[in-house]
Design an enzyme around this catalytic site. Structure first.
Site, PDB file in Angstrom:
ATOM      1  N   THR A  30     -19.969 134.858 150.306  1.00 24.83           N
ATOM      2  CA  THR A  30     -20.216 133.587 149.611  1.00 24.83           C
ATOM      3  C   THR A  30     -21.570 133.608 148.901  1.00 24.83           C
ATOM      4  O   THR A  30     -21.659 133.389 147.687  1.00 24.83           O
ATOM      5  CB  THR A  30     -20.181 132.428 150.636  1.00 24.83           C
ATOM      6  OG1 THR A  30     -18.948 132.491 151.335  1.00 24.83           O
ATOM      7  CG2 THR A  30     -20.329 131.080 149.953  1.00 24.83           C
ATOM      8  N   VAL A  31     -22.620 133.903 149.651  1.00 27.03           N
ATOM      9  CA  VAL A  31     -23.968 133.828 149.067  1.00 27.03           C
ATOM     10  C   VAL A  31     -24.206 134.995 148.109  1.00 27.03           C
ATOM     11  O   VAL A  31     -24.707 134.800 146.991  1.00 27.03           O
ATOM     12  CB  VAL A  31     -25.048 133.800 150.180  1.00 27.03           C
ATOM     13  CG1 VAL A  31     -26.439 133.682 149.559  1.00 27.03           C
ATOM     14  CG2 VAL A  31     -24.805 132.642 151.138  1.00 27.03           C
ATOM     15  N   GLY A  87     -29.814 125.428 152.536  1.00 24.66           N
ATOM     16  CA  GLY A  87     -29.233 126.075 151.353  1.00 24.66           C
ATOM     17  C   GLY A  87     -30.047 125.940 150.083  1.00 24.66           C
ATOM     18  O   GLY A  87     -31.110 126.538 149.949  1.00 24.66           O
ATOM     19  N   LYS A 142     -32.042 126.073 162.099  1.00 18.60           N
ATOM     20  CA  LYS A 142     -32.798 125.624 160.922  1.00 18.60           C
ATOM     21  C   LYS A 142     -34.001 124.791 161.360  1.00 18.60           C
ATOM     22  O   LYS A 142     -35.092 124.886 160.796  1.00 18.60           O
ATOM     23  CB  LYS A 142     -31.886 124.818 159.999  1.00 18.60           C
ATOM     24  CG  LYS A 142     -30.759 125.656 159.392  1.00 18.60           C
ATOM     25  CD  LYS A 142     -29.710 124.784 158.737  1.00 18.60           C
ATOM     26  CE  LYS A 142     -28.534 125.584 158.217  1.00 18.60           C
ATOM     27  NZ  LYS A 142     -27.391 124.752 157.851  1.00 18.60           N
ATOM     28  N   GLU A 201     -15.902 126.512 159.411  1.00 16.17           N
ATOM     29  CA  GLU A 201     -15.402 127.879 159.557  1.00 16.17           C
ATOM     30  C   GLU A 201     -14.268 127.895 160.572  1.00 16.17           C
ATOM     31  O   GLU A 201     -14.059 126.924 161.304  1.00 16.17           O
ATOM     32  CB  GLU A 201     -16.539 128.779 160.011  1.00 16.17           C
ATOM     33  CG  GLU A 201     -17.577 128.913 158.911  1.00 16.17           C
ATOM     34  CD  GLU A 201     -18.702 129.844 159.271  1.00 16.17           C
ATOM     35  OE1 GLU A 201     -18.476 130.744 160.091  1.00 16.17           O
ATOM     36  OE2 GLU A 201     -19.789 129.653 158.717  1.00 16.17           O
ATOM     37  N   LYS A 233     -30.581 132.457 158.742  1.00 17.54           N
ATOM     38  CA  LYS A 233     -31.305 131.552 159.671  1.00 17.54           C
ATOM     39  C   LYS A 233     -31.229 132.038 161.114  1.00 17.54           C
ATOM     40  O   LYS A 233     -32.166 131.854 161.884  1.00 17.54           O
ATOM     41  CB  LYS A 233     -30.766 130.128 159.574  1.00 17.54           C
ATOM     42  CG  LYS A 233     -29.315 130.031 159.974  1.00 17.54           C
ATOM     43  CD  LYS A 233     -28.582 128.964 159.255  1.00 17.54           C
ATOM     44  CE  LYS A 233     -27.151 129.364 159.149  1.00 17.54           C
ATOM     45  NZ  LYS A 233     -26.509 129.186 157.915  1.00 17.54           N
TER      46      LYS A 233
HETATM   47  P1  NAP Z   1     -19.985 136.032 154.245  1.00 18.11           P
HETATM   48  O1  NAP Z   1     -19.268 135.272 153.188  1.00 18.11           O
HETATM   49  O2  NAP Z   1     -19.326 136.280 155.539  1.00 18.11           O
HETATM   50  O3  NAP Z   1     -20.399 137.445 153.589  1.00 18.11           O
HETATM   51  C1  NAP Z   1     -20.995 138.482 154.309  1.00 18.11           C
HETATM   52  C2  NAP Z   1     -21.076 139.710 153.429  1.00 18.11           C
HETATM   53  O4  NAP Z   1     -21.865 140.682 154.095  1.00 18.11           O
HETATM   54  C3  NAP Z   1     -19.735 140.364 153.137  1.00 18.11           C
HETATM   55  O5  NAP Z   1     -19.753 140.873 151.822  1.00 18.11           O
HETATM   56  C4  NAP Z   1     -19.688 141.532 154.129  1.00 18.11           C
HETATM   57  O6  NAP Z   1     -18.966 142.644 153.647  1.00 18.11           O
HETATM   58  C5  NAP Z   1     -21.148 141.903 154.213  1.00 18.11           C
HETATM   59  N1  NAP Z   1     -21.506 142.490 155.506  1.00 18.11           N
HETATM   60  C6  NAP Z   1     -21.507 141.886 156.706  1.00 18.11           C
HETATM   61  N2  NAP Z   1     -21.920 142.737 157.661  1.00 18.11           N
HETATM   62  C7  NAP Z   1     -22.167 143.904 157.039  1.00 18.11           C
HETATM   63  C8  NAP Z   1     -22.609 145.173 157.489  1.00 18.11           C
HETATM   64  N3  NAP Z   1     -22.864 145.413 158.760  1.00 18.11           N
HETATM   65  N4  NAP Z   1     -22.766 146.144 156.578  1.00 18.11           N
HETATM   66  C9  NAP Z   1     -22.498 145.926 155.273  1.00 18.11           C
HETATM   67  N5  NAP Z   1     -22.085 144.740 154.787  1.00 18.11           N
HETATM   68  C10 NAP Z   1     -21.910 143.750 155.661  1.00 18.11           C
HETATM   69  O7  NAP Z   1     -21.393 135.351 154.591  1.00 18.11           O
HETATM   70  P2  NAP Z   1     -22.174 134.247 153.714  1.00 18.11           P
HETATM   71  O8  NAP Z   1     -21.553 132.913 153.934  1.00 18.11           O
HETATM   72  O9  NAP Z   1     -22.362 134.733 152.334  1.00 18.11           O
HETATM   73  O10 NAP Z   1     -23.564 134.202 154.497  1.00 18.11           O
HETATM   74  C11 NAP Z   1     -24.517 135.216 154.361  1.00 18.11           C
HETATM   75  C12 NAP Z   1     -25.838 134.754 154.988  1.00 18.11           C
HETATM   76  O11 NAP Z   1     -26.318 133.603 154.303  1.00 18.11           O
HETATM   77  C13 NAP Z   1     -25.753 134.349 156.458  1.00 18.11           C
HETATM   78  O12 NAP Z   1     -26.946 134.720 157.090  1.00 18.11           O
HETATM   79  C14 NAP Z   1     -25.626 132.840 156.414  1.00 18.11           C
HETATM   80  O13 NAP Z   1     -26.100 132.201 157.568  1.00 18.11           O
HETATM   81  C15 NAP Z   1     -26.536 132.537 155.231  1.00 18.11           C
HETATM   82  N6  NAP Z   1     -26.260 131.271 154.552  1.00 18.11           N
HETATM   83  C16 NAP Z   1     -25.008 131.009 154.120  1.00 18.11           C
HETATM   84  C17 NAP Z   1     -24.762 129.825 153.426  1.00 18.11           C
HETATM   85  C18 NAP Z   1     -23.407 129.520 152.879  1.00 18.11           C
HETATM   86  O14 NAP Z   1     -23.253 128.528 152.175  1.00 18.11           O
HETATM   87  N7  NAP Z   1     -22.393 130.357 153.127  1.00 18.11           N
HETATM   88  C19 NAP Z   1     -25.797 128.900 153.236  1.00 18.11           C
HETATM   89  C20 NAP Z   1     -27.075 129.206 153.691  1.00 18.11           C
HETATM   90  C21 NAP Z   1     -27.306 130.398 154.351  1.00 18.11           C
HETATM   91  P3  NAP Z   1     -17.459 142.937 154.135  1.00 18.11           P
HETATM   92  O15 NAP Z   1     -16.623 141.843 153.539  1.00 18.11           O
HETATM   93  O16 NAP Z   1     -17.160 144.274 153.548  1.00 18.11           O
HETATM   94  O17 NAP Z   1     -17.469 142.908 155.635  1.00 18.11           O
HETATM   95  N1  HSE Z   2     -22.429 125.976 158.130  1.00 17.39           N
HETATM   96  C1  HSE Z   2     -23.552 125.399 157.452  1.00 17.39           C
HETATM   97  C2  HSE Z   2     -23.323 123.923 157.236  1.00 17.39           C
HETATM   98  C3  HSE Z   2     -23.813 126.032 156.108  1.00 17.39           C
HETATM   99  O1  HSE Z   2     -22.236 123.398 157.527  1.00 17.39           O
HETATM  100  O2  HSE Z   2     -24.255 123.260 156.794  1.00 17.39           O
HETATM  101  C4  HSE Z   2     -24.557 127.322 156.199  1.00 17.39           C
HETATM  102  O3  HSE Z   2     -25.864 127.111 156.678  1.00 17.39           O
END
Ligand code: NAP
Ligand code: HSE
Length: 434
Positions: free
Chosen positions: A16-17, A136, A207, A192, A107
Site C-alpha cells: 500500500t505505502v 499517516g 503511535k 485488516e 510504527k
Molecule cells: P503491505 O501492503 O503489507 O506491503 C508490504 C510490502 O513489503 C509488500 O510489497 C511485501 O512484498 C514487502 N515485504 C514485506 N516483508 C518483506 C521482506 N521480508 N522482504 C522483502 N519484502 C517484504 O504494507 P503497507 O500497508 O504498505 O505498510 C508498510 C508499512 O507502513 C508498515 O510498517 C505499516 O505499519 C506502515 N504504515 C502503513 C499505512 C497504511 O496506510 N497502510 C499507514 C501508515 C504506516 P511481498 O508482497 O512480496 O511479500
Molecule cells: N491500521 C491503521 C489505522 C492505519 O486504522 O489507522 C495504519 O497505521
C-alpha cells in the site's frame, strides 16, 4: 552549467505505502529540481515475490535480494515500507552502518527500537526520518520536533487509529453495534483480516509511544502504554453519552504531570464541543497543548497509499535537500532526559458507569456511600430505565485516581443489590468547580 545531482533511492516494500511512494515520486519528477535542487530516482524495489509486482515495476528495478541494495554504494536513501520488526530492523541498521539515509513508516519498529536506531543514525551522521509512522499523512512529528520546539508540551491527545474511528462513527451516527460496524469496516477495506491491533488499541499505543517521546523529550516505548480497545462499547453507551453531552472516541492520551508521564489508549467520553469529537470516519487528529502555542490540532488522513506516501516522500525530499546542503544527521533522538512513566493505577480520570441495580429504597444511598468512603465523588447519577425489579443507573464521577476508583468498583461488584456492571468508560476531565 553543472549537471543536476541525482540521489538514488531504494524502496523496501511495494505494498500500500510503497506503491503510493512510487506513484508520487514519478509524478513529482518534473518539479523535483526546482523544489530541492536535485532529482530522485528509484533504482531498486525489494519485495519477496517479484512476479506479483511485474506489472508495476520495471524488471531491472525489482529484486528479492537485500544484497542488491546494501552492496550498492551508489544508493543514497533506503525507504523501509515493509513493516514488522525483522528483517526491517536489521536492514535499517545495515543501511545506516553503510552511511545510507533511511526513511521508514514503521510504527511497530520505531515505538520499540526508535531510540536505538536514532542514536545509530546520529553516530553515522545519517538522517532517519519517520513522519508516516504516526497518523499517516498528517504532519505531526516534524512539527513537534521543530516548529513547536519553543514550547514545553504538557499534553498530546489524539485519534490515531482510523479503523476504530470509522467503527465508532458508524456506531454513533447509524446506531450500529460494534460487530456490524467492524464487518462494514472489513468489507470496505479499512480493517485488516486480523483487526486485533486496531480494535484492541495496540496500533494507537505504538503511535502514542512515539508521540510521547517526542513531546516530552523522554523515552517512552510501546510497553509503557496502557491499552484498552473498543470491542466492549455498545450503541446504547454511545446514545447515553450523547444525552450527557459527550461523544465516545478511542483516544491516545499522553500527559506530562508533576510526578511523571501518563500514556494510555482507551475509549474516552469527550465533550461534544471538543474539537476531537467532530473527527469522523477514518480521519485522524492530534491535539497538542504547549505553554506558548496553547492548543494546536493537526487533522487529516491517517492511512492509505497516497496520504501515507505523501509523508514518506516529504521525508525523502527533505533528506535529499539535506544532502545537497551537507547537513544530514542534524535531528536525531530528541530525548535528553528520563522521566518516569506512571503505572495506570496511579493515573487520574473521570468515569462513566452503567449498571443494573435492585430497585428498592436505600440502594442508591448505599452505592453513593461506598463511592464516598473511597473518595470517589459523583458528578451525575441518573436512573435511565426500569425493568421489573431492576433499575438501570448511569453514574459519572469527578476526576479520581484510577486505583481508588477500581478499588471501589471491586467492592461494588460484590454487593447483592448490584445485578450487573454493564460498562465502565473513562470520561475526559470532569473537574469540580471550587
Ligand atoms: P503491505 O501492503 O503489507 O506491503 C508490504 C510490502 O513489503 C509488500 O510489497 C511485501 O512484498 C514487502 N515485504 C514485506 N516483508 C518483506 C521482506 N521480508 N522482504 C522483502 N519484502 C517484504 O504494507 P503497507 O500497508 O504498505 O505498510 C508498510 C508499512 O507502513 C508498515 O510498517 C505499516 O505499519 C506502515 N504504515 C502503513 C499505512 C497504511 O496506510 N497502510 C499507514 C501508515 C504506516 P511481498 O508482497 O512480496 O511479500
Ligand atoms: N491500521 C491503521 C489505522 C492505519 O486504522 O489507522 C495504519 O497505521
Amino acid at each position: 552549467m553543472d549537471a543536476v545531482s541525482v540521489k538514488k533511492v531504494a524502496l523496501l516494500g511495494m505494498g500500500t505505502v510503497g506503491s503510493g511512494v512510487y506513484e508520487i515520486l514519478e509524478k513529482q519528477k518534473q518539479n523535483m529540481t526546482d523544489k530541492i535542487g536535485c532529482t530522485l530516482e528509484i533504482v531498486k524495489v525489494l519485495v519477496r515475490n517479484k512476479e506479483k509486482y511485474a506489472q508495476k515495476v520495471p524488471a531491472e528495478k525489482l529484486t528479492d535480494q537485500w544484497s542488491d541494495i546494501i552492496e550498492d554504494d551508489s544508493i543514497d536513501i533506503v525507504v523501509e515500507v515493509m513493516g514488522g520488526i525483522e528483517p526491517a530492523k536489521t536492514y535499517i541498521q545495515e543501511a545506516l552502518e553503510k552511511g545510507k539515509h533511511v526513511v521508514t513508516a514503521n510504527k511497530d519498529l520505531m515505538a520499540t527500537h526508535g531510540h536505538e536506531l536514532l542514536d545509530q543514525a546520529k553516530a553515522h551522521q545519517c538522517d532517519l526520518l519517520f513522519e508516516a509512522a504516526v497518523a499517516g499523512g498528517i504532519p505531526i512529528i516534524r512539527p513537534m520536533k521543530q516548529c513547536l520546539l519553543g514550547n514545553d508540551i504538557t499534553e498530546v491527545m489524539g485519534i490515531i487509529n482510523g479503523t476504530t474511528n470509522f467503527i465508532l462513527t458508524k456506531m454513533s451516527e447509524e446506531e450500529m453495534e460494534f460487530e456490524d460496524a467492524l464487518r462494514l469496516a472489513t468489507d470496505l477495506g479499512y480493517a485488516e483480516a486480523d483487526p486485533t491491533a486496531d480494535i484492541e488499541g495496540y496500533d494507537a499505543g505504538r503511535k502514542l509511544a512515539i508521540l510521547a517521546s517526542i513531546a516530552f523529550h523522554s523515552p517512552v516505548t510501546f510497553q509503557d502504554v496502557y491499552t484498552e480497545g473498543i470491542s466492549k462499547i455498545t450503541a446504547k453507551d454511545i446514545r447515553y453519552a450523547h444525552e450527557l453531552g459527550y461523544e465516545i472516541k478511542l483516544l491516545g492520551i499522553a500527559k506530562l504531570v508533576e510526578d511523571g508521564i501518563e500514556v494510555k489508549v482507551h475509549p474516552t467520553m469527550i465533550p461534544l464541543h471538543h474539537p476531537l469529537a467532530s473527527v469522523k470516519d477514518a480521519f485522524n487528529a492530534v491535539f497538542v497543548h504547549g505553554d506558548a502555542v496553547d492548543d494546536a490540532m493537526f487533522y487529516g488522513r491517517g492511512a492509505g497509499a497516497l496520504p501515507t506516501g505523501s509523508a514518506v516522500v516529504g521525508d525523502i525530499m527533505d533528506i535529499a535537500r539535506n544532502m545537497q546542503y551537507h547537513c544530514t544527521g542534524r535531528i536525531g533522538c530528541s530525548c535528553y532526559r528520563k522521566i518516569p512513566v506512571k503505572v495506570m493505577k496511579e493515573t487520574r480520570s473521570s468515569y462513566y458507569i452503567r449498571m443494573k441495580l435492585e430497585d428498592r429504597a436505600g440502594t442508591l444511598a448505599a452505592l453513593a456511600g461506598l463511592f464516598g468512603s473511597n473518595n470517589v465523588s459523583i458528578s451525575m447519577l441518573i436512573q435511565k430505565a426500569k425493568e421489573g425489579n431492576t433499575a438501570e443507573v448511569v453514574i459519572v464521577t469527578y476526576d479520581v485516581k484510577e486505583k481508588q476508583f477500581m478499588d471501589s468498583m471491586t467492592v461494588i461488584s460484590t454487593m447483592s443489590m448490584v445485578k450487573e456492571i454493564s460498562s465502565v468508560i473513562r470520561v475526559h476531565h470532569v473537574e469540580k468547580e471550587e
